[in-house]
Design a protein around this motif. Structure first.
Motif, PDB file in Angstrom:
ATOM      1  N   ALA A 226      -3.471 -16.850 -17.729  1.00  0.00           N
ATOM      2  CA  ALA A 226      -2.046 -16.807 -18.059  1.00  0.00           C
ATOM      3  C   ALA A 226      -1.107 -16.741 -16.855  1.00  0.00           C
ATOM      4  O   ALA A 226       0.088 -16.960 -17.001  1.00  0.00           O
ATOM      5  N   GLN A 227      -1.629 -16.425 -15.679  1.00  0.00           N
ATOM      6  CA  GLN A 227      -0.717 -16.129 -14.580  1.00  0.00           C
ATOM      7  C   GLN A 227       0.031 -17.375 -14.082  1.00  0.00           C
ATOM      8  O   GLN A 227       1.155 -17.286 -13.625  1.00  0.00           O
TER       9      GLN A 227
ATOM     10  N   ILE B 186      -6.866 -18.066  -6.696  1.00  0.00           N
ATOM     11  CA  ILE B 186      -7.935 -17.910  -7.704  1.00  0.00           C
ATOM     12  C   ILE B 186      -7.937 -16.471  -8.238  1.00  0.00           C
ATOM     13  O   ILE B 186      -7.934 -16.232  -9.448  1.00  0.00           O
ATOM     14  N   ALA B 187      -7.924 -15.502  -7.313  1.00  0.00           N
ATOM     15  CA  ALA B 187      -7.957 -14.101  -7.746  1.00  0.00           C
ATOM     16  C   ALA B 187      -6.703 -13.759  -8.539  1.00  0.00           C
ATOM     17  O   ALA B 187      -6.761 -13.057  -9.554  1.00  0.00           O
ATOM     18  N   GLY B 188      -5.564 -14.280  -8.098  1.00  0.00           N
ATOM     19  CA  GLY B 188      -4.315 -14.008  -8.800  1.00  0.00           C
ATOM     20  C   GLY B 188      -4.359 -14.533 -10.233  1.00  0.00           C
ATOM     21  O   GLY B 188      -3.968 -13.843 -11.177  1.00  0.00           O
ATOM     22  N   GLU B 189      -4.854 -15.754 -10.382  1.00  0.00           N
ATOM     23  CA  GLU B 189      -4.931 -16.346 -11.717  1.00  0.00           C
ATOM     24  C   GLU B 189      -5.839 -15.526 -12.628  1.00  0.00           C
ATOM     25  O   GLU B 189      -5.521 -15.244 -13.783  1.00  0.00           O
ATOM     26  N   MET B 190      -6.994 -15.152 -12.100  1.00  0.00           N
ATOM     27  CA  MET B 190      -7.995 -14.455 -12.913  1.00  0.00           C
ATOM     28  C   MET B 190      -7.574 -13.026 -13.252  1.00  0.00           C
ATOM     29  O   MET B 190      -7.910 -12.506 -14.307  1.00  0.00           O
ATOM     30  N   LEU B 191      -6.851 -12.376 -12.341  1.00  0.00           N
ATOM     31  CA  LEU B 191      -6.560 -10.948 -12.519  1.00  0.00           C
ATOM     32  C   LEU B 191      -5.122 -10.706 -12.966  1.00  0.00           C
ATOM     33  O   LEU B 191      -4.698  -9.553 -13.113  1.00  0.00           O
ATOM     34  N   GLY B 192      -4.358 -11.773 -13.168  1.00  0.00           N
ATOM     35  CA  GLY B 192      -2.995 -11.591 -13.628  1.00  0.00           C
ATOM     36  C   GLY B 192      -2.089 -10.985 -12.579  1.00  0.00           C
ATOM     37  O   GLY B 192      -1.267 -10.115 -12.872  1.00  0.00           O
ATOM     38  N   LEU B 193      -2.259 -11.424 -11.350  1.00  0.00           N
ATOM     39  CA  LEU B 193      -1.425 -10.918 -10.258  1.00  0.00           C
ATOM     40  C   LEU B 193      -0.834 -12.100  -9.504  1.00  0.00           C
ATOM     41  O   LEU B 193      -1.379 -13.204  -9.530  1.00  0.00           O
ATOM     42  N   MET B 194       0.271 -11.852  -8.831  1.00  0.00           N
ATOM     43  CA  MET B 194       0.820 -12.898  -7.975  1.00  0.00           C
ATOM     44  C   MET B 194       0.026 -12.918  -6.661  1.00  0.00           C
ATOM     45  O   MET B 194      -0.394 -11.857  -6.178  1.00  0.00           O
ATOM     46  N   PRO B 195      -0.173 -14.084  -6.082  1.00  0.00           N
ATOM     47  CA  PRO B 195      -0.944 -14.149  -4.833  1.00  0.00           C
ATOM     48  C   PRO B 195      -0.395 -13.232  -3.744  1.00  0.00           C
ATOM     49  O   PRO B 195      -1.157 -12.757  -2.903  1.00  0.00           O
ATOM     50  N   ASP B 196       0.902 -12.945  -3.761  1.00  0.00           N
ATOM     51  CA  ASP B 196       1.463 -12.014  -2.775  1.00  0.00           C
ATOM     52  C   ASP B 196       0.817 -10.634  -2.886  1.00  0.00           C
ATOM     53  O   ASP B 196       0.853  -9.852  -1.937  1.00  0.00           O
ATOM     54  N   ASP B 197       0.304 -10.331  -4.056  1.00  0.00           N
ATOM     55  CA  ASP B 197      -0.303  -9.012  -4.269  1.00  0.00           C
ATOM     56  C   ASP B 197      -1.806  -9.011  -4.035  1.00  0.00           C
ATOM     57  O   ASP B 197      -2.489  -8.032  -4.320  1.00  0.00           O
ATOM     58  N   ILE B 198      -2.313 -10.139  -3.545  1.00  0.00           N
ATOM     59  CA  ILE B 198      -3.747 -10.212  -3.237  1.00  0.00           C
ATOM     60  C   ILE B 198      -3.888 -10.183  -1.711  1.00  0.00           C
ATOM     61  O   ILE B 198      -3.326 -11.020  -1.015  1.00  0.00           O
ATOM     62  N   ASP B 199      -4.628  -9.215  -1.237  1.00  0.00           N
ATOM     63  CA  ASP B 199      -4.864  -9.087   0.198  1.00  0.00           C
ATOM     64  C   ASP B 199      -6.214  -9.752   0.498  1.00  0.00           C
ATOM     65  O   ASP B 199      -7.264  -9.208   0.155  1.00  0.00           O
TER      66      ASP B 199
ATOM     67  N   LEU C 165      -4.652 -11.232 -18.845  1.00  0.00           N
ATOM     68  CA  LEU C 165      -4.092 -10.487 -17.716  1.00  0.00           C
ATOM     69  C   LEU C 165      -2.927 -11.293 -17.149  1.00  0.00           C
ATOM     70  O   LEU C 165      -3.083 -12.467 -16.820  1.00  0.00           O
ATOM     71  N   LYS C 166      -1.779 -10.635 -17.069  1.00  0.00           N
ATOM     72  CA  LYS C 166      -0.606 -11.330 -16.538  1.00  0.00           C
ATOM     73  C   LYS C 166       0.381 -10.318 -15.978  1.00  0.00           C
ATOM     74  O   LYS C 166       0.663  -9.298 -16.627  1.00  0.00           O
TER      75      LYS C 166
END
Lengths: 326, 731
Positions: free
Chosen positions: B20-21, B479-492, B543-544
């Motif tokens: 859903a992200q 990829i992680a953002g899409e799967m976990l419902g997070l924006m890529p900015d929030d993926i380190d 997850l979004k």
């Protein structure tokens, strides 16, 4: 790079005095010398930095123009008088190197730049220019960039620059100052052919310093610089042609031509102007001019192509200048 | 927690499409872009350590011989000089990609001109460089050193023989039989090879510029006779690899040996000349292409035979025929690769090994065949796309080649053929256009990544995978953002450290599908755990934006975590899904060139590339990869060539002034079309490789455009002015 001493010359006399000493080299833009020092092709004991001397002025002198030895290539190429009266010079400079290099490179330094022969820049290879008597690695080796005119069995290197080719077409003079005397040399005579002393690129004697290049009164006409190379920037000429052409009533009134990439110096053959001036432009005439130019040309395998390429480039330039359709 | 998948079956679930992200495939900036362009990203040669010494490699000025003695005394008295390292563990050659073991040793047996034989270590770089040039070496010759691949002994490998090609050629309505040469290429990465080694008595830490840390760690440990656990490699930013940093090179081993011997950190940075002289080259090739076709242009025979070279003792042979196996049909087939043993530096993987020189020659031959048939070259290609792998019979997992040719033609404004050359002239310039197919085999390798969901609504991705400028930081975040419902900015995303789980490394275009799949699997594990905690089915979980939703409920991710991080290691392994199918990326190139009627100078005026790469993970970095590839096509077609001296075998043009990659002015507007595609067999994220595809065939489009412009069929790359003139009919 070997350790070296660095001195900054505050006055011209100081520089002139130091440059007469063994192992001393003048540092201007450094775009060639520093590279060669890193490769240990040049191993000066002392560098005399002349960058602060006031030799960078471009000024009218008589009917012509005097370009100071330290005027940068960029400054010369953008000078309105150069662009208006000597466009072939501006074009030649802008065809060389890159903007960053042109911002640093100077008039005198550019005249003194060393060949780009791969053997010259590699201290593990033989090179009579770098190490007299060691032999020539290019004659039977990689010779793509090398000369087809005026070569010797000692050296087939080319003078690599563009600016000097235009200066040769314009019949500029090089102003030289030495300890005992000052003199002025035609640019066409400034660079040497390799002969038996290929380590001498030009006629400068020990202790002599270039102070300026002077251009004669403007001659107008059509001024072209054509540089042939496989990529469109940051490459040395396979062949280049500088042309100052005058045409009146469909006859050549002026045909000052100089060639880069063909020889150990900017190549100027006075017979070309003799042939062309007074004649009607035609493909047949251009072919004859090429015959004259290349009469004694000799290839070394890899650079054989330069002979037909020079012929074609000359024809291209003359067609462009005269409007003759191929 | 960990999730392991050995992919034996196509994954048709298309899980990423059900998320859903909405960030997968999006055109988002690189997270590390700002620090790179502002110069604050630290590269290998820029690290400092207290008490650091500088090492400079000494190279052999001979093509073959043995170093009898190294006169250390000749430099040990010089100011600042601390040691001359000529340990027998020094390596003379770089390791081949994925070798996972020490490269060829010892260093004292010289096999090519410029081979490193010693390291001089001093307090300053200038001292070390001066001493390195002065070090006195005694050597003696050890026999002939063949330099010419045409005259050397060859090892023959006939990979495919089916039917009778000679017979098909004899019977065919139309044939093409051409021999085309390509010259050696340097990888020409901007960042030179560099290493800073630190030894604490038990553990060796090396900051280096490397593409594949998992393999590199094994290679270095084996070289030094250490346990792998004693070696840590750090390589967060790499200024271009292009294959040259797949395996460890001489500077890494030399810096490590010096640091271990001297007990001080030692940095070794190769000069640009050393990079050219000692690092992997792409072999020159001679390729014979034979095509037999019936009157309608259906191929009845296809032959591709190539001669490549390498040093004695090296297994690598430029895999020129790789895509020729399946690109076009023809029942009678002969594919053959001969390997000549010569004494030039090690030949290995240089940007798209195989196809980067093997497709363009086939594409030139196809252009000639189209002309003989009076057919449009696109129509000829479309007529000859095989239904399955012509030799193995395996079906294509996905192939958008026809669509790429058609969509690309539309975007480019392709004018159908036949037409005679020299139809358009602008002043001195003949204008022409050309087309070529693109193909690159797909590969994936084992990869692990750890993903940690943190209570502050962020996630951490860790793997020893590298980003060599290709976009790894970007795509793993997406990829992680899409799967976990997070924006890529929030993926380190943290990469390039062997303390992290071992990834795939960057090479063979496999980084994205391999490491991307490892991250994907880790995220699937996390999603499953979240669903379990919520007591719902994983498929019912959405997850979004940091929220978990399901039919009838919604809660913040942070609440589910209960203040504790949650991590999972994803472990991807390739299985039979890629063996049961022919898996490859495909595309098409269109080029417009201007050829000077006088000088033969060729300038590319515009190019269009259309590519099918499976799922696009990041629109921006995928496009950038294709732009880079197409730029290399221009260099390959027009300028790039390693020039070896015929007398002593040394490399003449060993810097970027004389080895001509395209300059900005050579690169016109490039248009990239990425076609929508999912490849279920390629990877569980339905992505195929993209990095190298843009190089594979485009030089052929330029060659064909040169012919269309001026009538010159040039059979030698690069197509420099002299070669174009020689092939050009009179003005």
């Amino acid at each position: 790079m070997r350790p070296f001493d660095y001195q900054r010359a505050e006055r011209f006399e100081h520089a002139a005095q130091l440059v007469g000493e063994d192992g001393t080299r003048l540092l201007a833009g450094g775009t060639n010398l520093i590279d060669l020092m890193k490769l240990q092709v040049e191993t000066p004991q002392t560098l005399v930095d002349i960058g602060r001397l006031s030799l960078g002025t471009i000024a009218e002198e008589g009917d012509g123009l005097r370009i100071g030895a330290l005027a940068t290539n960029t400054a010369t190429a953008v000078d309105p008088r150069v662009r208006r009266d000597y466009p072939v010079l501006a074009r030649a400079i802008l065809a060389g190197a890159t903007q960053q290099l042109r911002n640093k490179a100077t008039t005198a330094g550019n005249l003194c730049q060393r060949t780009r022969c791969y053997n010259f820049t590699n201290i593990d290879q033989p090179c009579n220019k770098r190490e007299p008597g060691s032999g020539c690695g290019a004659i039977k080796g990689i010779a793509r960039l090398h000369a087809v005119l005026g070569t010797s069995d000692q050296c087939i290197a080319t003078y690599p620059g563009d600016m000097a080719v235009a200066l040769a077409a314009l019949d500029a003079r090089v102003e030289i100052s030495g300890e005992r005397r000052s003199r002025s040399v035609r640019l066409r005579d400034f660079h040497r052919l390799p002969g038996d002393t290929p380590w001498r690129d030009n006629v400068l004697d020990a202790g002599e310093v270039i102070t300026a290049v002077t251009l004669p009164a403007p001659v107008g006409g059509i001024q072209l610089y054509r540089k042939v190379r496989e990529r469109s920037s940051y490459a040395f000429a396979l062949v280049s042609v500088a042309a100052v052409i005058g045409i009146e009533e469909n006859r050549f009134t002026r045909a000052d031509l100089a060639f880069g990439g063909l020889a150990h110096k900017p190549w100027h053959d006075p017979r070309l102007a003799e042939l062309l001036v007074g004649s009607e432009p035609s493909l047949a005439l251009f072919d004859k001019a090429a015959d004259l130019l290349l009469e004694d040309a000799r290839g070394y395998g890899e650079n054989d192509f330069k002979i037909p390429l020079a012929r074609r480039t000359l024809a291209a330039v003359l067609c462009e200048a005269t409007g003759v359709e191929p | 927690m960990s999730v392991h998948l050995k992919q034996d079956k196509p994954d048709t679930r298309n899980v990423l499409d059900t998320m859903a992200q909405g960030v997968i495939g999006a055109d988002l900036p690189r997270p590390e872009g700002l620090i790179k362009v502002t110069g604050t990203a630290i590269y290998a040669a820029e690290y400092r350590a207290d008490g650091m010494l500088e090492g400079v490699l000494v190279t052999a000025p001979v093509v073959r011989g043995e170093i009898a003695s190294i006169n250390e005394a000749s430099v040990l008295g010089m100011p600042g000089v601390r040691a001359v390292i000529s340990d027998k563990r020094m390596t003379g050659r770089p390791a081949q990609g994925t070798a996972g073991e020490a490269p060829f040793q010892p260093a004292r047996e010289v096999c090519y001109w410029g081979q490193p034989v010693a390291l001089v270590v001093a307090e300053t770089f200038e001292q070390a460089r001066d001493a390195a040039k002065r070090l006195a070496l005694d050597w003696h010759g050890t026999g002939d050193a063949p330099l010419d691949p045409e005259a050397a002994e060859t090892e023959k490998d006939e990979s495919t023989r089916k039917g009778d090609l000679a017979h098909a050629m004899a019977e065919a309505a139309h044939t093409v039989d051409v021999t085309i040469t390509t010259e050696g290429h340097a990888s020409a990465a901007m960042e030179p090879h560099a290493a800073l080694a630190q030894w604490d008595g038990r553990t060796l830490t090396v900051h280096a510029s490397l593409q594949m840390l998992k393999y590199n760690r094994a290679e270095l440990a084996d070289s030094l006779k250490l346990e792998e656990e004693q070696v840590r490699l750090v390589s967060p930013y790499v200024g271009g690899g292009f294959g040259s940093k797949l395996g460890i090179s001489q500077e890494v081993v030399a810096a490590s040996l010096a640091a271990m011997q001297l007990g001080r950190p030692v940095r070794v940075v190769m000069s640009r000349q050393q990079v050219f002289q000692t690092i992997m080259r792409r072999s020159e090739t001679r390729q014979r292409i034979r095509l037999a076709a019936d009157a309608e242009g259906r191929l009845t025979g296809f032959g591709h035979e190539a001669l490549v070279s390498n040093l004695p003792g090296e297994d690598f042979a430029e895999p020129v025929l790789q895509s020729s196996q399946f690109l076009y049909g023809g029942d009678n087939r002969l594919l053959k690769l001969d390997l000549a043993r010569i004494h030039r530096m090690t030949a290995g993987s240089v940007r798209a090994p195989g196809e980067a020189v093997g497709v363009q020659t086939v594409e030139q031959a196809m252009d000639i065949l189209a002309e003989k048939l009076g057919m449009d070259p696109i129509a000829l290609r479309l007529r000859n796309l095989p239904d399955a792998h012509p030799a193995k019979g395996t079906p294509f997992s996905s192939r958008k080649l026809a669509e790429c040719l058609e969509e690309g033609a539309k975007a480019f404004g392709w004018e159908p053929r036949p037409r005679a050359p020299r139809h358009t002239r602008e002043g001195e310039w003949w204008i022409g256009t050309g087309v070529a197919s693109a193909a690159r085999v797909h590969a994936v390798v084992e990869a692990k990544a750890r993903v940690t969901l943190r209570p502050d609504r962020t996630a951490l991705v860790e793997t020893d995978m590298t980003d060599i400028g290709t976009g790894t930081y970007t795509i793993l975040g997406q990829i992680a953002g899409e799967m976990l419902g997070l924006m890529p900015d929030d993926i380190d995303v943290r990469l390039g450290d062997t303390d992290f789980p071992p990834g795939s490394g960057s090479g063979g275009s496999w980084g994205a599908p391999s490491c991307g799949s490892a991250v994907f699997l880790a995220c699937e594990g996390l999603r499953k755990d979240i669903a379990r905690r919520l007591d719902i089915g994983t498929d019912d979980l959405t997850l979004k934006d940091g929220l978990a939703r399901w039919d009838g409920g919604e809660t913040a991710l942070a609440d589910i975590l209960g203040g504790e991080p949650l991590d999972c290691i994803g472990h991807f392994e390739p299985g039979s899904s890629i063996e049961d199918a022919t898996v490859s990326s495909f595309g098409a190139f269109f080029a417009e060139v201007a050829v000077n009627r006088w000088t033969g100078e060729t300038r590319v005026r515009r190019m269009t590339g259309a590519f099918g790469i499976g799922r696009v993970l990041s629109a921006r970095t995928a496009r950038s990869q294709c732009l880079g590839g197409m730029t290399w096509c221009i260099g390959n077609a027009l300028t790039e060539s390693l020039m070896f001296d015929p007398v002593d075998g040394h490399l003449a043009n060993c810097d970027l002034a004389e080895y001509h990659v395209p300059v900005h002015r050579d690169v016109p507007a490039l248009e990239v079309l990425l076609l929508e595609e999912r490849d279920a067999a390629a990877s569980p994220i339905q992505a195929k490789g993209v990095g190298e595809l843009g190089l594979c065939g485009g030089a052929g489009a330029i060659a064909n455009a040169i012919y269309d412009a001026c009538g010159a069929r040039v059979f030698a790359y690069p197509m420099t002015p002299d070669r174009v003139i020689a092939a050009m009919p009179d003005i």
